[in-house]
Design a protein around this motif. Structure first.
Motif, short mmCIF file in Angstrom:
data_model
loop_
_atom_site.label_atom_id
_atom_site.label_comp_id
_atom_site.label_asym_id
_atom_site.label_seq_id
_atom_site.Cartn_x
_atom_site.Cartn_y
_atom_site.Cartn_z
N ASN A 1 4.24 2.12 -2.28
CA ASN A 1 4.53 3.38 -2.94
C ASN A 1 5.94 3.85 -2.60
OD1 ASN A 1 4.21 6.55 -3.24
ND2 ASN A 1 2.52 5.61 -4.37
N SER B 1 0.84 -1.19 0.00
CA SER B 1 0.00 0.00 0.00
C SER B 1 0.88 1.25 0.00
CB SER B 1 -0.96 -0.03 1.20
OG SER B 1 -1.95 0.95 1.06
N SER C 1 0.01 -1.32 -4.64
CA SER C 1 0.28 0.11 -4.64
C SER C 1 0.42 0.71 -6.04
CB SER C 1 1.56 0.41 -3.86
OG SER C 1 2.68 -0.19 -4.49
#
Length: 669
Positions: A226, A222, A246
């Protein structure tokens, strides 16, 4: 305050409130449609501009733009100064609760998982997402335990402002929203400070005798995924990376639910997610996405749009086979099947083996056992967002106030750049929606087909003077007493809904915001596109000014409330306004306290505004007579008499540096 309850275009002079007139503004969400259109155009422009044939020379320019816009810092010579507070011995591995120097005098909390046996071992940086307990959450303990049992050194660290790096030791908080966005005001970004930390984590691993520096990877889920993407793109020591749930498109971040830790200001003006992934080539990258993910930004369909173009960029450097993706029949998370696939792939890329592993036995520990500090003994060097913004803001203020002089033109141009892209918002047409009890219901239609609704009360006698009222909550919230006074003065009275307020509000953005501060979605979306909410408000005022000028009038005054007061003040720098009445306006962008962080909404933030100056410099540049009514700090504290004197001194100092007549300030409680 007595407020007028205006649903469309209506208010009456002393007491009666006009009825709703439907159809004044289209039911279509203009802002959502407009911004999504701009994002889609940016995606297509990226695909056209960054072609594989030019990629070799374009990639270095892109790296530098990311560094500049994120504000990330490199400290290759700074000692990591690892400090161990506890060692936990397990059967096959050791866990060390540590903190290390990520910036000069600033430390990050982490856990270091070390295999028992003879090294050096390959190592993996593990970055967490938005889960309770941050690095110590069960999901990321599971990732780290899987890695260390498979013969990897694993380093899990708390993201900036999360876990043990929250404002108050032992009390968790969300590191984004207004808190994380406060970094923008001091010229930083939450994405950039996280990226700096993660590069320093690689620095740390590179100093350990247990680590093979040529075999370092990174993974996270997530928001942590990133972080992995940005880290792998900019640090070539990362040889293999797995971002989990992500990867999508930056286009899909616009008008969607994402954290400010995933925000690269102006990002969509010069890149897309495929470009960032392309920077990882020729090193190995494997993307894990979930078919049951519910976040539109991370859907497999968005990931595949990015993957298709990134594949071409990998091919441009002869490494097409190094980019892969895997879809899992799961929801959002880092699930056991993902962890197993992660181990098998890292084995191939970092160890050069093809062993098909079985899922490791995971035994999550209590989060307190993995804490670097006790509830009340955190080292002051573990700086929080609040303390960092406060100290950085003070340093910037001192630097500016000790400067010799400024150029008015330079400061005006710099402020325009901070406000962001300007496509022009001249009034192209006036739309009439009737009249009720002397109030004319109108909307300006701009060249971009934006409707700016307003109420217009004409004076009984001929006048060229127009008084404009704006409020962050829309014209319904404007005080009736102030409107009565303007009517009694014999001026034209304009009650205006600026961008994102009142009848111009984006119902999609409000729904996405949920419990987050208002303008969370609009502020992030604007920044991705190289804009700001404040800039949108200034352009709406310019559109109104152009219509007033067409009628042979001039703006006698603007009465603005809360966040819109800053927009009115900025507007008055370049445009003639007789006077300003600024209600509950922030008198400074200086961070003053964590409590009250949401007194102002997300529209207030301006990237780098404290590097440029402050509200006092805006006031010095303004040509209007400036009245502050209940001026407040960024956390909502009312400005006292000593603060007023200090503010006046700052304005006077800036006027002298600008070689301008000293601006007199008017205060009202």
């Amino acid at each position: 305050m007595i407020c007028m309850m205006i649903s469309c275009f209506a208010v009456e002079e002393p007491n009666r409130l006009p009825k709703v007139l439907s159809g004044a503004v289209p039911k279509k969400d203009f802002i959502a449609a407009h911004y999504r259109g701009l994002a889609a155009a940016a995606f297509e422009d990226w695909q056209r501009t960054y072609r594989p044939v030019d990629w070799q020379e374009q990639r270095e320019r892109l790296k530098q733009l990311i560094i500049d816009k994120s504000g990330m810092k490199l400290y290759p010579e700074l000692p990591v100064d690892v400090r161990v507070t506890r060692t936990i011995r397990q059967k096959d591995y050791v866990i060390k609760n540590i903190y290390f120097q990520s910036r000069p005098g600033i430390y990050a909390t982490a856990n270091l998982y070390l295999p028992v046996g003879e090294g050096p071992f390959p190592a993996v940086v593990v970055t967490h997402g938005h889960w309770p307990d941050a690095r110590r959450s069960e999901i990321f303990q599971s990732v780290a335990q899987s890695l260390v049992q498979a013969g990897y050194v694993a380093l899990t660290l708390d993201a900036w402002g999360a876990g043990e790096r929250c404002s108050e030791a032992g009390i968790q908080e969300y590191h984004g929203a207004n808190l994380g966005a406060s970094l923008l005001n001091v010229g930083e970004t939450l994405l950039g400070v996280q990226l700096t930390d993660n590069i320093r984590a690689v620095d740390l691993l590179s100093t350990l005798p247990e680590v093979d520096v040529n075999r370092i990877g990174a993974t996270g889920a997530s928001g942590g995924g990133n972080q992995v993407m940005w880290l792998a793109a900019l640090d070539e020591r990362i040889k293999a990376a797995i971002p989990v749930v992500s990867v999508g498109t930056f286009q899909s971040y616009v008008m969607n639910s994402n954290c400010v830790c995933e925000l690269l200001p102006e990002g969509l003006t010069f890149t897309e997610e495929s470009g960032v992934l392309g920077l990882v080539a020729p090193r190995a990258l494997n993307i894990f996405n979930a078919t049951k993910d519910t976040n539109p930004a991370f859907l497999p369909s968005e990931m595949l749009r990015t993957f298709d173009h990134a594949k071409q960029l990998f091919a441009a450097v002869n490494s097409e086979e190094k980019l892969n993706y895997v879809l899992f029949d799961t929801g959002h998370g880092y699930w056991p099947e993902m962890r197993l696939a992660m181990l098998n792939w890292f084995d191939r890329e970092l160890k050069g083996t093809e062993e098909q592993r079985q899922e490791m036995k995971i035994e999550p520990m209590d989060a307190t056992d993995l804490a670097t500090f006790g509830a009340k003994d955190r080292d002051n060097n573990v700086m929080t967002t609040a303390s960092f913004c406060r100290e950085r803001g003070e340093a910037l203020k001192d630097s500016l106030l000790t400067s010799a002089s400024f150029s008015v033109q330079d400061k005006e141009n710099q402020l325009l750049a901070i406000l962001g892209k300007n496509e022009g918002s001249l009034a192209n047409e006036i739309l009439a929606f009737g009249e009720e009890d002397g109030w004319w219901k109108r909307a300006l239609l701009t060249q971009q087909k934006q409707h700016i609704p307003f109420l217009w009360k004409r004076p009984k006698e001929t006048s060229q003077l127009y008084r404009i009222f704006i409020h962050t909550n829309g014209k319904d919230s404007i005080a009736l007493e102030a409107v009565r006074k303007a009517i009694d003065n014999g001026e034209h009275v304009i009650l205006m809904d600026v961008w994102g307020t009142g009848e111009q509000y984006s119902f999609e953005a409000k729904k996405i915001d949920g419990q987050l501060p208002p303008f969370h979605t609009l502020s992030r979306s604007a920044l991705w596109l190289g804009r700001t909410v404040m800039g949108e408000w200034v352009r709406d005022l310019e559109a109104m000014m152009s219509w007033i000028y067409q009628k042979g009038g001039k703006i006698s005054a603007i009465e603005a409330h809360r966040e819109t007061a800053i927009a009115a003040l900025i507007f008055s720098i370049k445009h003639p306004v007789g006077s300003l009445a600024l209600y509950h306006c922030p008198y400074s962008y200086q961070f003053d306290g964590r409590t009250g962080i949401d007194f102002y909404n997300m529209a207030v933030h301006l990237p780098g505004i404290l590097k440029w100056g402050n509200v006092s410099l805006m006031t010095a540049l303004s040509t209007a007579k400036v009245h502050f009514l209940n001026a407040r700090s960024m956390s909502g504290s009312v400005l006292g008499n000593s603060g007023k004197r200090e503010f006046e001194k700052e304005v006077a100092s800036y006027c002298q540096k600008l070689n301008k007549e000293i601006q007199r300030i008017y205060w009202t409680e």
